[in-house]
Write a protein that holds these residues in place. Sequence first.
Motif, PDB file in Angstrom:
ATOM      1  N   ASP A  13      -1.248  48.130  17.743  1.00 38.50           N
ATOM      2  CA  ASP A  13      -1.424  48.632  19.118  1.00 38.50           C
ATOM      3  C   ASP A  13      -0.461  47.951  20.081  1.00 38.50           C
ATOM      4  O   ASP A  13       0.134  48.594  20.937  1.00 38.50           O
ATOM      5  N   ARG A  14      -0.302  46.630  19.952  1.00 40.48           N
ATOM      6  CA  ARG A  14       0.608  45.897  20.832  1.00 40.48           C
ATOM      7  C   ARG A  14       2.053  46.348  20.621  1.00 40.48           C
ATOM      8  O   ARG A  14       2.803  46.522  21.580  1.00 40.48           O
ATOM      9  N   VAL A  15       2.434  46.533  19.364  1.00 41.81           N
ATOM     10  CA  VAL A  15       3.806  46.970  19.072  1.00 41.81           C
ATOM     11  C   VAL A  15       4.033  48.373  19.629  1.00 41.81           C
ATOM     12  O   VAL A  15       5.059  48.646  20.265  1.00 41.81           O
ATOM     13  N   ARG A  16       3.092  49.285  19.400  1.00 49.45           N
ATOM     14  CA  ARG A  16       3.231  50.653  19.930  1.00 49.45           C
ATOM     15  C   ARG A  16       3.352  50.645  21.451  1.00 49.45           C
ATOM     16  O   ARG A  16       4.158  51.367  22.020  1.00 49.45           O
ATOM     17  N   SER A  17       2.543  49.828  22.094  1.00 47.77           N
ATOM     18  CA  SER A  17       2.586  49.733  23.553  1.00 47.77           C
ATOM     19  C   SER A  17       3.929  49.192  24.030  1.00 47.77           C
ATOM     20  O   SER A  17       4.513  49.699  25.003  1.00 47.77           O
ATOM     21  N   ARG A  23      10.869  52.394  25.869  1.00 48.69           N
ATOM     22  CA  ARG A  23      11.374  53.766  26.046  1.00 48.69           C
ATOM     23  C   ARG A  23      11.273  54.211  27.503  1.00 48.69           C
ATOM     24  O   ARG A  23      12.195  54.818  28.040  1.00 48.69           O
ATOM     25  N   ALA A  24      10.161  53.898  28.133  1.00 45.55           N
ATOM     26  CA  ALA A  24       9.992  54.272  29.545  1.00 45.55           C
ATOM     27  C   ALA A  24      11.006  53.544  30.422  1.00 45.55           C
ATOM     28  O   ALA A  24      11.585  54.137  31.340  1.00 45.55           O
ATOM     29  N   GLU A  30      18.325  54.984  32.878  1.00 44.67           N
ATOM     30  CA  GLU A  30      19.290  56.081  32.843  1.00 44.67           C
ATOM     31  C   GLU A  30      19.193  56.947  34.094  1.00 44.67           C
ATOM     32  O   GLU A  30      20.214  57.290  34.697  1.00 44.67           O
ATOM     33  N   ARG A  31      17.982  57.286  34.504  1.00 43.19           N
ATOM     34  CA  ARG A  31      17.810  58.113  35.716  1.00 43.19           C
ATOM     35  C   ARG A  31      18.294  57.379  36.960  1.00 43.19           C
ATOM     36  O   ARG A  31      18.916  57.977  37.836  1.00 43.19           O
TER      37      ARG A  31
END
Length: 91
Positions: A13-17, A23-24, A30-31
Amino acid sequence: MPDARPISEGDADRVRSAVAGVRAAQEELERSVAQALLNGSSVRAVAELGLSPNTVQKYGRAHGWPTEENRSRFNESRWDRFGREEYEQRA
């Protein structure tokens, strides 16, 4: 070779978060870079904030930069730019 051991659900869960956060943050970077370019900032000025000029251009192009207006301003002469800026200050 070491044996493959499963990851605990808490660690997963920590890694996924963390991956989602990276990514965010990348998308926001980039924006933000592209918006600065679209607002008229130079590649050099944006790159001085910690990116390579190639990366700045890559992010800009991925998000609609340069516009026709950016291209025309890039190609205008110093005299043309002076006249445009004078006109814009009067308006």
